[in-house]
Design an enzyme around this catalytic site. Structure first.
Site, PDB file in Angstrom:
ATOM      1  N   ASP A 218       0.863  -1.189   0.000  1.00 56.79           N
ATOM      2  CA  ASP A 218       0.000   0.000   0.000  1.00 56.79           C
ATOM      3  C   ASP A 218       0.896   1.234   0.000  1.00 56.79           C
ATOM      4  O   ASP A 218       2.031   1.163  -0.463  1.00 56.79           O
ATOM      5  CB  ASP A 218      -0.955  -0.035   1.194  1.00 56.79           C
ATOM      6  CG  ASP A 218      -2.306   0.619   0.893  1.00 56.79           C
ATOM      7  OD1 ASP A 218      -2.311   1.837   0.667  1.00 56.79           O
ATOM      8  OD2 ASP A 218      -3.333  -0.080   0.879  1.00 56.79           O
ATOM      9  N   HIS A 241       2.215   1.772  -3.153  1.00 62.71           N
ATOM     10  CA  HIS A 241       1.335   2.726  -3.825  1.00 62.71           C
ATOM     11  C   HIS A 241       1.897   4.140  -3.807  1.00 62.71           C
ATOM     12  O   HIS A 241       1.163   5.100  -4.061  1.00 62.71           O
ATOM     13  CB  HIS A 241      -0.056   2.713  -3.172  1.00 62.71           C
ATOM     14  CG  HIS A 241      -0.782   1.414  -3.333  1.00 62.71           C
ATOM     15  ND1 HIS A 241      -2.035   1.200  -2.796  1.00 62.71           N
ATOM     16  CD2 HIS A 241      -0.454   0.259  -3.972  1.00 62.71           C
ATOM     17  CE1 HIS A 241      -2.438  -0.041  -3.086  1.00 62.71           C
ATOM     18  NE2 HIS A 241      -1.482  -0.622  -3.794  1.00 62.71           N
TER      19      HIS A 241
END
Length: 405
Positions: A218, A241
């Protein structure tokens, strides 16, 4: 007069001796003296917490010592203050392991929690969340996926050479950790691990994150509401991310995100590069004075992105503009390669367009073939400085709010 001076000298010497004796008697509490086995099997949480209580209550500066070894630690695992003075956790060579079973976390959302401490130094240590089985575990209905390390109101502190592995959820969650430094951290989880944000920052004023390596499934670093006066420098991010401000606007009464600097970082193979994200149909909010500078992108999707139509895992009002106002944002000296042809995407709110956005010295090329990289923009008129590749915002007329995503 001579007797008076002699008396003063004697008092001074006695005071100095008392200070030296007091310093030499500073508390150093070894967890093994409190019964920790360090064998990787025995639950050492009670012994570690008992040792912490003694160190915290001891004469400052005090220390909690975890000698090299592997310590199994079941929840609840809480180290709380306030302590009598500065305190250090010395954990070089020590590995602390969480139980892999998610069922053991039914009553807590955090594995290791450190709260309400001023002037803490933590040096070394590996926190192994053993999260592989929990990332897709749907069998435990009442279980919460725990954060590896939760820091609450830990102020004027330093965390150095700490490693977090395979967290079941976020690696580190911070709130109220004013004037704190994170240095030489290693946060590591596979790209396909779920919601393993590296560092999520809640309301905090004054934080430096430097010289760290973050690999996650993430965001490498995410700035929640109330993040203020934060500097990130010399961080390598990827997989993951990217580095994100937000998401913001999901909840009422969110505090502004202001004075954020991300500088001299390398982002590798991530789904996004540097990003600001807000929810459509959001509550009012504010992002101001955010700067991304001297960033190297290596095959990154969406290297530069403002997304005010962010919607993940829930029903969104995509046709209702975000009410989060974004102002005074700069992207400077950002270079490298993009996995997506659209390398620069500024999708600002139709209801509250972005103001004073600057793009300076951008050079992003598409890594996927012979076509050139492009940009897309809505509801923003950025200031352009130096060479901008790809050409930024060639069509700047306002567009329907969800036209870019």
């Amino acid at each position: 007069m001579g007797k008076i001076n002699s008396t003063k000298s004697a008092i001074y010497c006695l005071s100095l001796i008392a200070m030296i004796v007091s310093y030499n008697q500073a508390s150093v509490i070894d967890v093994k003296t409190e019964g920790a086995k360090g064998d990787g099997v025995t639950n050492d949480t009670p012994a570690i917490m008992n040792a912490w209580k003694k160190a915290c209550a001891g004469a400052p500066p005090s220390s909690l010592l975890l000698p090299p070894g592997t310590y199994m630690a079941f929840p609840p695992f809480v180290l709380s203050g306030p302590c009598k003075g500065p305190i250090e956790i010395k954990a070089t060579g020590a590995t602390i392991k969480a139980p892999p079973e998610l069922e053991k976390f039914q009553t807590t959302d955090t594995w290791i929690r450190i709260n309400y401490i001023d002037r803490l130094t933590m040096t070394g240590g590996t926190l192994d969340g053993q999260g592989h089985g929990s990332w897709r575990n749907a069998n435990c209905k009442n279980c919460q996926k725990p954060v590896n390390l939760g820091l609450g109101f830990v102020k004027n502190s330093l965390f150095k050479d700490v490693t977090s592995l395979n967290s079941k959820y976020f690696h580190i969650h911070m709130q109220g950790c004013d004037n704190t430094k994170l240095e030489h951290l290693t946060l590591d989880a596979p790209a396909d691990s779920v919601n393993t944000d590296g560092i999520h920052i809640g309301p905090t004023n004054g934080l430096n994150i430097t010289n760290s390596i973050i690999k996650t499934g993430d965001d490498c670093i995410s700035f929640g509401d109330g993040s203020t006066n934060i500097r990130v420098e010399k961080v390598t991010c990827g997989p993951g991310h990217g580095i994100s401000v937000g998401s913001l606007g999901k909840n009422p009464n969110e505090k502004p995100v202001e004075r954020i600097w991300i500088k001299n970082c390398t982002i590798v193979g991530t789904d996004n590069g540097v990003r600001i994200k807000t929810w459509p149909g959001s509550y009012p909010g504010k992002v101001n004075d955010v700067h991304f500078e001297d960033i190297v992108m290596d095959k990154v999707a969406n290297p530069i992105i403002i997304d005010q139509n962010y919607c993940a895992g829930r029903v969104c009002q995509k046709n209702v503009p975000s009410q989060v106002k974004i102002t005074n944002v700069s992207f400077r000296n950002i270079k490298g390669t993009s996995k997506t042809q659209v390398a620069l995407k500024l999708n600002c709110s139709a209801g509250s367009p972005c103001d004073n956005v600057e793009l300076a010295d951008i050079n992003l090329t598409y890594s996927g073939g012979q076509v050139t990289a492009t940009s897309r923009c809505a509801n923003v008129k950025p200031k352009l400085v130096g060479q901008i590749i790809p050409p930024a915002c060639p069509f700047n007329a306002p567009k329907p709010y969800n036209s870019l995503m």
